[in-house]
Design an enzyme around this catalytic site. Sequence first.
Site, PDB file in Angstrom:
ATOM      1  N   HIS A   5      45.129 117.311  27.437  1.00  0.00           N
ATOM      2  CA  HIS A   5      46.454 117.413  26.803  1.00  0.00           C
ATOM      3  C   HIS A   5      46.360 117.259  25.288  1.00  0.00           C
ATOM      4  O   HIS A   5      46.338 116.136  24.762  1.00  0.00           O
ATOM      5  CB  HIS A   5      47.400 116.360  27.388  1.00  0.00           C
ATOM      6  CG  HIS A   5      48.835 116.586  27.000  1.00  0.00           C
ATOM      7  ND1 HIS A   5      49.833 116.865  27.911  1.00  0.00           N
ATOM      8  CD2 HIS A   5      49.452 116.610  25.793  1.00  0.00           C
ATOM      9  CE1 HIS A   5      50.984 117.043  27.292  1.00  0.00           C
ATOM     10  NE2 HIS A   5      50.779 116.878  25.988  1.00  0.00           N
ATOM     11  N   GLU A 186      58.827 112.419  29.112  1.00  0.00           N
ATOM     12  CA  GLU A 186      58.345 111.898  27.827  1.00  0.00           C
ATOM     13  C   GLU A 186      59.567 111.305  27.109  1.00  0.00           C
ATOM     14  O   GLU A 186      59.820 110.113  27.211  1.00  0.00           O
ATOM     15  CB  GLU A 186      57.696 113.028  27.014  1.00  0.00           C
ATOM     16  CG  GLU A 186      57.147 112.578  25.663  1.00  0.00           C
ATOM     17  CD  GLU A 186      56.662 113.724  24.786  1.00  0.00           C
ATOM     18  OE1 GLU A 186      57.045 114.883  25.008  1.00  0.00           O
ATOM     19  OE2 GLU A 186      55.917 113.446  23.817  1.00  0.00           O
TER      20      GLU A 186
HETATM   21  N1  ADE Z   1      54.700 119.968  21.110  1.00  0.00           N
HETATM   22  C1  ADE Z   1      53.742 119.322  20.449  1.00  0.00           C
HETATM   23  N2  ADE Z   1      53.692 118.038  20.816  1.00  0.00           N
HETATM   24  C2  ADE Z   1      54.653 117.860  21.746  1.00  0.00           C
HETATM   25  C3  ADE Z   1      55.096 116.754  22.505  1.00  0.00           C
HETATM   26  N3  ADE Z   1      54.526 115.547  22.401  1.00  0.00           N
HETATM   27  N4  ADE Z   1      56.118 116.943  23.354  1.00  0.00           N
HETATM   28  C4  ADE Z   1      56.693 118.134  23.466  1.00  0.00           C
HETATM   29  N5  ADE Z   1      56.307 119.210  22.778  1.00  0.00           N
HETATM   30  C5  ADE Z   1      55.295 119.076  21.923  1.00  0.00           C
HETATM   31 ZN    ZN Z   2      52.192 117.426  24.499  1.00  0.00          ZN
END
Ligand code: ADE
Ligand code: ZN
Length: 329
Positions: A5, A186
């Site tokens: 990731h 997230e």
């Molecule tokens: N694009 C780059 N980093 C990201 C993240 N942490 N969450 C969502 N989109 C992203």
């Molecule tokens: Zn990401």
Amino acid sequence: MAELHCHIEGAADPGLVCMLARRYGIDLGDIVRDDFYVWHDFSSFLAAYDRASTVFRSEEDFAELATDHLTRLASAGTLYAEFFISPDHAKLSGVAPEAYAAGLATGIARAREATGIEARMIVVGVRHLGVEAVERAARFAAGPGRRDITGFGLAGDERIGAHADFRKAFDIARDAGLGLTIHAGEVCGAESVRAAIDAVAPHRIGHGVRAIEDAALIAEIARRGIVLEVCPGSNLALGLYPDIASHPLKRLVAAGVKVTLGADDPPFFRTSLAAEYRLAAEAGIDAPGRLAFTRTAIEAAFVDETTRRRLIDRLMLAALSLGAPGTSQ
Ligand code: ADE
Ligand code: ZN
């Protein structure tokens, strides 16, 4: 170590970005100060990321970016790396998707030749650019002769659009035999992880850490063997958790969830893959546990079986020769 990731533009060293900005006469505004990226919340992070991405203007710039990123990982002891690529970001700076992917593939080949590191690319759609753009990204990923592109995913602002809106894009990618991963859990809570699983049945979830808020969901993720690409440094930088002691990494592992570690956008979050492994140690994950993260990453990698077998062999050799797993976890 192995990483699943990381966003390639998010891995761009501020020094490289400033050098290219000077070369092309691009005004970066206030997103870099004293060699660090400047942002203060998820929205301003995404805006800084978008602006930094505009300095890559040619196939060769992208080759340099990929080589720089992978060489850095290899010198820290990384065997395998996947990174997200976003044709929409390249298009915004005037680079066609084909040239973008070709440049990055050249960068991978150069890094492989120089260091032995293996790598693959995952095309991501950017959800805040809308369903049409994400489906276009999926069609690009699914196209013929896409050298080193083995997966498809969805990134961007999780607060925009429903996961179900992107079902068709994921079907296009699935039908082409690509591995599937989706950002969820997230900035949004456990319900976004549930929605992502129900909508697109991904092999892996980007982040997913907030699934910890729903015990039944965690049990289901563990039972189905869905892999979480956990990025603790990113989560701390974005303020999801106040400190590593509060981060759910250890609880996810204890619940039997398959976990890997990633740095997400390393210089934006002042982290690196090695720093993520150190954070995991701080969170109470012992050396065999950290080795298991690498093994899980290789087992869940979007690669052919011959490559997977070779990577597992290399990992076991590295672990054996070190006695106790150290830098090459
Ligand atoms: N694009 C780059 N980093 C990201 C993240 N942490 N969450 C969502 N989109 C992203
Ligand atoms: Zn990401």
